[in-house]
Motif scaffolding. Structure first.
Motif, PDB file in Angstrom:
ATOM      1  N   ALA A   1       0.863  -1.193   0.000  1.00 31.35           N
ATOM      2  CA  ALA A   1       0.000   0.000   0.000  1.00 31.35           C
ATOM      3  C   ALA A   1       0.889   1.229   0.000  1.00 31.35           C
ATOM      4  O   ALA A   1       2.008   1.195   0.535  1.00 31.35           O
ATOM      5  CB  ALA A   1      -0.890  -0.005   1.230  1.00 31.35           C
ATOM      6  N   ALA A   2       0.398   2.325  -0.592  1.00 35.96           N
ATOM      7  CA  ALA A   2       1.168   3.574  -0.608  1.00 35.96           C
ATOM      8  C   ALA A   2       0.194   4.743  -0.710  1.00 35.96           C
ATOM      9  O   ALA A   2      -0.986   4.556  -1.034  1.00 35.96           O
ATOM     10  CB  ALA A   2       2.116   3.574  -1.798  1.00 35.96           C
ATOM     11  N   THR A   3       0.708   5.952  -0.434  1.00 39.39           N
ATOM     12  CA  THR A   3      -0.155   7.134  -0.530  1.00 39.39           C
ATOM     13  C   THR A   3       0.331   8.121  -1.595  1.00 39.39           C
ATOM     14  O   THR A   3      -0.363   9.089  -1.878  1.00 39.39           O
ATOM     15  CB  THR A   3      -0.221   7.869   0.831  1.00 39.39           C
ATOM     16  N   ASP A   4       1.495   7.882  -2.178  1.00 36.05           N
ATOM     17  CA  ASP A   4       2.049   8.832  -3.143  1.00 36.05           C
ATOM     18  C   ASP A   4       1.980   8.240  -4.556  1.00 36.05           C
ATOM     19  O   ASP A   4       2.793   7.398  -4.930  1.00 36.05           O
ATOM     20  CB  ASP A   4       3.510   9.123  -2.743  1.00 36.05           C
ATOM     21  N   TRP A   5       1.004   8.688  -5.346  1.00 30.26           N
ATOM     22  CA  TRP A   5       0.847   8.082  -6.684  1.00 30.26           C
ATOM     23  C   TRP A   5       2.020   8.411  -7.595  1.00 30.26           C
ATOM     24  O   TRP A   5       2.371   7.627  -8.479  1.00 30.26           O
ATOM     25  CB  TRP A   5      -0.493   8.442  -7.328  1.00 30.26           C
ATOM     26  N   ARG A   6       2.651   9.589  -7.361  1.00 30.17           N
ATOM     27  CA  ARG A   6       3.787   9.954  -8.228  1.00 30.17           C
ATOM     28  C   ARG A   6       4.934   8.964  -8.049  1.00 30.17           C
ATOM     29  O   ARG A   6       5.534   8.498  -9.014  1.00 30.17           O
ATOM     30  CB  ARG A   6       4.264  11.371  -7.934  1.00 30.17           C
ATOM     31  N   ALA A   7       5.220   8.642  -6.796  1.00 28.68           N
ATOM     32  CA  ALA A   7       6.296   7.680  -6.518  1.00 28.68           C
ATOM     33  C   ALA A   7       5.924   6.309  -7.092  1.00 28.68           C
ATOM     34  O   ALA A   7       6.780   5.590  -7.636  1.00 28.68           O
ATOM     35  CB  ALA A   7       6.534   7.586  -5.015  1.00 28.68           C
ATOM     36  N   ALA A   8       4.649   5.970  -7.019  1.00 25.81           N
ATOM     37  CA  ALA A   8       4.196   4.661  -7.532  1.00 25.81           C
ATOM     38  C   ALA A   8       4.479   4.552  -9.027  1.00 25.81           C
ATOM     39  O   ALA A   8       4.937   3.521  -9.521  1.00 25.81           O
ATOM     40  CB  ALA A   8       2.707   4.490  -7.257  1.00 25.81           C
ATOM     41  N   ILE A   9       4.213   5.650  -9.730  1.00 32.42           N
ATOM     42  CA  ILE A   9       4.378   5.641 -11.176  1.00 32.42           C
ATOM     43  C   ILE A   9       5.845   5.533 -11.579  1.00 32.42           C
ATOM     44  O   ILE A   9       6.186   4.960 -12.616  1.00 32.42           O
ATOM     45  CB  ILE A   9       3.710   6.919 -11.747  1.00 32.42           C
ATOM     46  N   GLU A  10       6.726   6.083 -10.761  1.00 34.72           N
ATOM     47  CA  GLU A  10       8.162   6.043 -11.094  1.00 34.72           C
ATOM     48  C   GLU A  10       8.774   4.663 -10.840  1.00 34.72           C
ATOM     49  O   GLU A  10       9.889   4.397 -11.272  1.00 34.72           O
ATOM     50  CB  GLU A  10       8.927   7.110 -10.279  1.00 34.72           C
ATOM     51  N   ARG A  11       8.071   3.804 -10.117  1.00 32.49           N
ATOM     52  CA  ARG A  11       8.689   2.518  -9.756  1.00 32.49           C
ATOM     53  C   ARG A  11       8.926   1.622 -10.971  1.00 32.49           C
ATOM     54  O   ARG A  11       8.048   1.427 -11.783  1.00 32.49           O
ATOM     55  CB  ARG A  11       7.800   1.785  -8.737  1.00 32.49           C
ATOM     56  N   GLU A  12      10.144   1.098 -11.027  1.00 37.52           N
ATOM     57  CA  GLU A  12      10.535   0.203 -12.135  1.00 37.52           C
ATOM     58  C   GLU A  12       9.703  -1.074 -12.146  1.00 37.52           C
ATOM     59  O   GLU A  12       9.490  -1.681 -13.185  1.00 37.52           O
ATOM     60  CB  GLU A  12      12.004  -0.228 -11.944  1.00 37.52           C
ATOM     61  N   ASP A  13       9.264  -1.492 -10.931  1.00 37.00           N
ATOM     62  CA  ASP A  13       8.588  -2.781 -10.846  1.00 37.00           C
ATOM     63  C   ASP A  13       7.071  -2.657 -11.006  1.00 37.00           C
ATOM     64  O   ASP A  13       6.314  -3.506 -10.556  1.00 37.00           O
ATOM     65  CB  ASP A  13       8.925  -3.476  -9.517  1.00 37.00           C
ATOM     66  N   ILE A  14       6.621  -1.569 -11.649  1.00 37.00           N
ATOM     67  CA  ILE A  14       5.192  -1.412 -11.981  1.00 37.00           C
ATOM     68  C   ILE A  14       5.076  -1.345 -13.508  1.00 37.00           C
ATOM     69  O   ILE A  14       5.788  -0.590 -14.161  1.00 37.00           O
ATOM     70  CB  ILE A  14       4.615  -0.128 -11.328  1.00 37.00           C
ATOM     71  N   ASP A  15       4.148  -2.156 -14.061  1.00 36.93           N
ATOM     72  CA  ASP A  15       3.970  -2.179 -15.523  1.00 36.93           C
ATOM     73  C   ASP A  15       2.733  -1.413 -15.964  1.00 36.93           C
ATOM     74  O   ASP A  15       2.680  -0.911 -17.083  1.00 36.93           O
ATOM     75  CB  ASP A  15       3.809  -3.630 -16.002  1.00 36.93           C
ATOM     76  N   LEU A  16       1.732  -1.366 -15.095  1.00 35.96           N
ATOM     77  CA  LEU A  16       0.448  -0.784 -15.501  1.00 35.96           C
ATOM     78  C   LEU A  16      -0.139   0.041 -14.361  1.00 35.96           C
ATOM     79  O   LEU A  16      -0.074  -0.371 -13.199  1.00 35.96           O
ATOM     80  CB  LEU A  16      -0.527  -1.909 -15.873  1.00 35.96           C
ATOM     81  N   VAL A  17      -0.694   1.188 -14.727  1.00 34.81           N
ATOM     82  CA  VAL A  17      -1.341   2.049 -13.732  1.00 34.81           C
ATOM     83  C   VAL A  17      -2.841   2.065 -14.027  1.00 34.81           C
ATOM     84  O   VAL A  17      -3.260   2.355 -15.151  1.00 34.81           O
ATOM     85  CB  VAL A  17      -0.747   3.472 -13.776  1.00 34.81           C
ATOM     86  N   ASP A  18      -3.629   1.744 -13.020  1.00 35.64           N
ATOM     87  CA  ASP A  18      -5.081   1.663 -13.152  1.00 35.64           C
ATOM     88  C   ASP A  18      -5.666   2.833 -12.346  1.00 35.64           C
ATOM     89  O   ASP A  18      -5.523   2.889 -11.118  1.00 35.64           O
ATOM     90  CB  ASP A  18      -5.535   0.303 -12.606  1.00 35.64           C
ATOM     91  N   ILE A  19      -6.330   3.760 -13.047  1.00 32.68           N
ATOM     92  CA  ILE A  19      -6.767   5.014 -12.417  1.00 32.68           C
ATOM     93  C   ILE A  19      -8.252   4.935 -12.053  1.00 32.68           C
ATOM     94  O   ILE A  19      -9.128   4.940 -12.926  1.00 32.68           O
ATOM     95  CB  ILE A  19      -6.515   6.207 -13.365  1.00 32.68           C
ATOM     96  N   CYS A  20      -8.525   4.882 -10.761  1.00 30.61           N
ATOM     97  CA  CYS A  20      -9.909   4.795 -10.264  1.00 30.61           C
ATOM     98  C   CYS A  20     -10.189   5.946  -9.299  1.00 30.61           C
ATOM     99  O   CYS A  20     -10.854   5.754  -8.271  1.00 30.61           O
ATOM    100  CB  CYS A  20     -10.119   3.466  -9.552  1.00 30.61           C
ATOM    101  N   THR A  21      -9.681   7.110  -9.614  1.00 31.96           N
ATOM    102  CA  THR A  21      -9.839   8.294  -8.766  1.00 31.96           C
ATOM    103  C   THR A  21     -10.909   9.199  -9.380  1.00 31.96           C
ATOM    104  O   THR A  21     -11.300   9.001 -10.534  1.00 31.96           O
ATOM    105  CB  THR A  21      -8.510   9.059  -8.719  1.00 31.96           C
ATOM    106  N   PRO A  22     -11.367  10.233  -8.650  1.00 32.10           N
ATOM    107  CA  PRO A  22     -12.295  11.189  -9.263  1.00 32.10           C
ATOM    108  C   PRO A  22     -11.674  11.848 -10.504  1.00 32.10           C
ATOM    109  O   PRO A  22     -10.443  11.899 -10.656  1.00 32.10           O
ATOM    110  CB  PRO A  22     -12.522  12.211  -8.143  1.00 32.10           C
ATOM    111  N   GLY A  23     -12.566  12.359 -11.380  1.00 28.84           N
ATOM    112  CA  GLY A  23     -12.150  12.846 -12.699  1.00 28.84           C
ATOM    113  C   GLY A  23     -11.108  13.942 -12.702  1.00 28.84           C
ATOM    114  O   GLY A  23     -10.340  14.071 -13.668  1.00 28.84           O
TER     115      GLY A  23
END
Ligand code: SOE
Length: 395
Positions: free
Chosen positions: A62-84
């Motif tokens: 779990a994490a609270t910083d989406w920017r850091a999540a996106i920079e992670r090498e070990d993430i292939d796909l970002v699924d956006i379920c936030t308000p518009g």
């Protein structure tokens, strides 16, 4: 042979976040997938609640910083379920970081944002990065069947599209305020939340775009009580609760002209008492008709005007036979599917497209076309329902 992983960062822990989490965990158990979805990281605002949600929903971290999540090498796909209001920013950052993106509907809060997302998605596609918008109803077997029938010419030339999306969770004037009632966060109200589904479904089923609209929007309840904490949709607040202005529409009604000349009549509301989630569409062509209501989501009504005289009439197809889209992966015929299956099918199609390089739909460009119709509806409503063309919508 081991299947390569597809490591997913899911942003948002609300209704849609939970639904997508379920789909990411379920898809490979029922469908053969060329990549193995790995629920790697769940991102939310509150550290403790996000950690609890990750645990319950089966995400490794779990994490609270989406920017850091996106920079992670070990993430292939970002699924956006936030308000518009956050879709564009998150999607642009994720695409720039080379991640595949699944973004909830409506794509953005306005056409400018949507166009930026389309341009970024098209640039990223050159490097094999896939983006898709989550108009989930496309993955209802009965509606996929309707699309197949229409593509095969079984209803002929389309003349009429009649779409209604009716809910009632805001009927009570004391139903609490939510982000969906705040224009800055949601972009628009019922129009973008559920009217967008009808627009997408209509354009996808007919293969034809809406070119102009004449519209009315209405906000019936102008202030709503604010709760300290709101869980899910609906609920009721006490008379003492402070109230906040609703800055979006409660209901939308519009007529539409399609490129082919077909006529459309659309209605979307969250104040239709008794309708929890009636998402209906009927299409009439010169050789037949289809009719669907999500209340009976496993069924499609089909009328074939070429049936012999004396035998004509709507037939009700149970769209859960092995011949029907997606259905053979699930239960024996007639046992039925539910809302969550649409999201699982969405993941199946997305994962296959990522692996095989096949076309994905709806693309961000498809979703931006819906966004332009939403903008045209708002502009028409603001001009006393004057007819507004969709093409010129840039704001
Ligand atoms: C709320 O109106 C909502 O959850 C929508 O946001 C979804 O897109 C729809 O499928 C069900 O209702």
């Amino acid at each position: 042979m081991t299947t390569a992983p597809l490591r997913v960062a899911l942003i948002g822990t609300g209704f849609m976040g939970r639904m997508h989490a379920h789909a990411w965990r379920t898809a490979h158990r029922f469908f053969d997938l060329p990549l193995m979805p790995e629920p790697a990281l769940l991102v939310g605002r509150d550290p403790q609640r996000t950690a609890e949600a990750a645990d319950r929903l089966g995400f490794a971290e779990a994490a609270t910083d989406w920017r850091a999540a996106i920079e992670r090498e070990d993430i292939d796909l970002v699924d956006i379920c936030t308000p518009g209001d956050t879709h564009a920013e998150i999607a642009l950052a994720a695409l720039a970081a080379g991640k595949h993106v699944l973004c909830e509907k409506p794509l953005a809060n306005d056409v400018v944002q949507a166009d930026r997302m389309v341009a970024a998605a098209e640039r990223a596609a050159a490097a094999g990065v896939v983006s898709m918008c989550g108009f989930s109803y496309r993955r209802t077997p009965a509606l996929s069947l309707a699309r197949r029938l229409i593509e095969d010419g079984r209803i002929g030339q389309v003349r009429h599209v009649r779409a209604q999306y009716l809910q009632d969770w805001l009927s009570d004037p004391d139903a609490p305020f939510t982000w969906r009632l705040d224009r800055d966060r949601a972009g628009s109200g019922t129009l973008g939340d559920i009217g967008a589904h009808s627009i997408d479904t209509a354009q996808w089923l007919t293969g034809d775009d809406i070119v102009g609209v004449s519209a009315m929007l209405r906000t019936f309840v102008e202030t709503r009580p604010v709760l300290e904490e709101q869980v899910g949709l609906g609920g009721r607040a006490s008379a003492e609760a402070p109230r906040r202005d609703v800055t979006v529409d409660d209901a939308a009604a519009f007529t539409a002209r399609f490129g082919s000349g077909a006529l459309g009549v659309f209605e979307a509301t969250r104040l239709a008492t008794g309708h929890r989630n009636s998402n209906r569409i009927e299409i009439n062509g010169d050789r037949g008709s289809i009719a669907f209501d999500f209340r009976a989501m496993n069924e499609l009504d089909f009328y074939d005007a070429t049936d012999p005289a004396g035998e004509q009439g709507f037939r009700r197809i149970q769209a859960n036979e092995p011949e029907h889209p997606y259905a053979d992966a699930w239960w024996p015929a007639g046992h039925g599917l539910g809302y969550e299956h649409l999201f699982t099918h969405q993941i199946v199609d997305l994962v296959r497209a990522i692996s095989d390089g096949t076309a994905v739909a709806p693309t961000f460009a498809d979703a931006a076309r819906v966004q332009r119709v939403l903008a045209a509806v708002e502009h028409s409503a603001a001009r006393d329902s004057r007819y507004v063309t969709v093409e010129g919508e840039t704001a």
